[in-house]
Write a protein that holds these residues in place. Structure first.
Motif, short mmCIF file in Angstrom:
data_model
loop_
_atom_site.label_atom_id
_atom_site.label_comp_id
_atom_site.label_asym_id
_atom_site.label_seq_id
_atom_site.Cartn_x
_atom_site.Cartn_y
_atom_site.Cartn_z
N VAL A 97 4.90 6.45 -2.05
CA VAL A 97 4.66 7.60 -1.19
C VAL A 97 5.86 8.52 -1.06
O VAL A 97 5.78 9.56 -0.41
N ASP A 114 0.81 -1.22 0.00
CA ASP A 114 0.00 0.00 0.00
C ASP A 114 0.84 1.27 0.00
O ASP A 114 0.44 2.28 -0.57
N ARG A 115 2.02 1.22 0.66
CA ARG A 115 2.85 2.42 0.79
C ARG A 115 4.30 2.02 0.51
O ARG A 115 5.00 1.49 1.37
N VAL A 124 8.24 2.73 -0.82
CA VAL A 124 9.31 3.73 -0.94
C VAL A 124 10.49 3.09 -1.67
O VAL A 124 11.26 2.34 -1.08
N HIS A 164 0.82 3.78 -5.40
CA HIS A 164 1.17 3.25 -4.09
C HIS A 164 2.50 3.80 -3.57
O HIS A 164 2.86 3.55 -2.43
N LEU A 166 6.70 8.47 6.77
CA LEU A 166 5.67 8.22 5.77
C LEU A 166 5.00 6.87 5.95
O LEU A 166 4.18 6.47 5.14
N LYS A 167 5.38 6.16 7.01
CA LYS A 167 4.77 4.87 7.37
C LYS A 167 4.74 3.88 6.20
O LYS A 167 3.67 3.38 5.81
N PRO A 168 5.90 3.59 5.63
CA PRO A 168 5.92 2.67 4.49
C PRO A 168 5.61 1.24 4.90
O PRO A 168 5.90 0.81 6.02
N THR A 169 5.03 0.51 3.97
CA THR A 169 4.82 -0.93 4.19
C THR A 169 5.85 -1.75 3.44
O THR A 169 5.94 -2.97 3.63
#
Length: 344
Positions: free
Chosen positions: A106, A83-84, A86, A104, A137-140
């Motif tokens: 960010v 979802d996220r 980088v 997706h 940025l709270k990456p997944t």
């Protein structure tokens, strides 16, 4: 003035040179491919290609996760969400966007300069990754290369529990397909990866069909890595990345042919004379940094080469030349057009 290696200097050790090029290769890329060649009047002419954009696949894939992949540093990494994302190099960003998952992404690193990525926040300071910027940025999922650093930032991201997949840098045309496969696997979109790899292979093959086959000798092409503002002048050799592209475009890498044993070496008049290139290949920003073709010819030794005497300079945008990804076919097409004599 050329910067030369002094006794005991650490500036141009092979490891430092490789790191330098990995960090600076895509700095401040322009917005197209630029070709400088000898016109009928003997002065360089310039042509510019389309805007700097990637071309996503027609359909947007749906990630099938979780997926466990092998990272280049030997770790097994389980990705549970895309979802996220980088990507920490411009080349990896290009693959993610082309796979159809640009929405997706960010954040970007400073080398991701193509249009679709430009408005994303930058999470690098100069060429160093900011762990705080990434984590904010709270990456997944974070994608990196073995040259990405500093190591403390990579460790900090991992310590925060974020899945981080490391890939080896691409240095040859043959690396394009495997890189697409690895990124697609990490994102849980392997069918899309298969489609993109097939599309890329087809386009590369189509570009290479335009190589002249007249039985003549291959043009000798010297890749010069230039950063005039930093007094960095390097001659490419085996493993520079440009050597693979030059050969795929139907040329001979002049640095390799002259006997160089490593990817980059300090540029000297003697090295240029031995390389004797018919064409000089540079990144467009590097060419700008030395004052264009006229400035390039003032670098000691360049004007005395066959390329310098004929003003045969091939220039390709920093943001695509060594990316080895979905747009490598455009790089090859540009090189083929520029390095072969007209009418060959």
């Amino acid at each position: 003035m050329l910067q030369r290696q002094s006794a005991g200097s650490p500036i141009y050790t092979p490891r430092r040179i490789g790191t330098l090029v990995a960090l600076l290769t895509f700095l401040a890329a322009l917005t197209g491919l630029t070709a400088c060649s000898k016109s009928e009047s003997g002065s360089p002419s310039t042509s510019t290609a389309a805007a700097d954009r990637v071309e996503p696949l027609a359909s947007t894939p749906r990630p099938q996760l979780p997926a466990t992949v092998k990272s280049a540093d030997g770790r097994d990494v389980t990705v549970r969400s895309a979802d996220r994302i980088v990507p920490l190099t411009g080349a990896l960003s290009e693959i993610v966007f082309t796979l159809g998952l640009g929405d997706h992404v960010v954040a970007r690193d400073i080398t991701a300069t193509f249009d679709q990525a430009r408005k994303l926040p930058v999470v690098t300071r100069a060429h160093d990754v900011s762990a705080e910027g990434v984590l904010s940025l709270k990456p997944t999922l974070v994608l990196a290369e073995t040259t990405t650093g500093p190591a403390t930032a990579i460790d900090q991201i991992r310590a925060a529990g974020v899945p981080l997949v490391v890939l080896d840098p691409a240095k040859r045309l043959d690396d394009v397909g495997p890189r697409i496969d690895k990124v697609a696997s990490a994102l849980g979109v392997r069918p899309a990866g298969d489609e993109l790899r097939h599309r890329t292979d087809q386009r590369v093959d189509a570009a290479r069909k335009n190589i002249p086959h007249d039985g003549g000798k291959k043009p000798r092409v010297a890749f010069l890595y230039l950063r005039g503002s930093a007094s960095v002048y390097l001659l490419g050799g085996p493993g520079s990345g440009a050597d693979s592209l030059i050969e795929a475009a139907g040329g001979a890498d002049a640095g390799k042919e002259s006997g160089l044993k490593r990817d980059f070496t300090p540029l000297t008049s003697e090295a240029l004379a031995k390389a004797a290139p018919d064409v000089v290949l540079v990144m467009s920003k590097g060419l700008d940094s030395v004052g264009g073709v006229d400035g390039l010819l003032k670098i000691p030794g360049v004007a005395q080469t066959p390329a310098g005497m004929d003003r045969r300079v091939a220039s390709v945008d920093d943001g695509v030349l060594l990316n080895f990804g979905p747009r490598t076919d455009t790089v090859l097409a540009s090189l083929i057009e520029q390095i072969h004599p007209k009418g060959a």
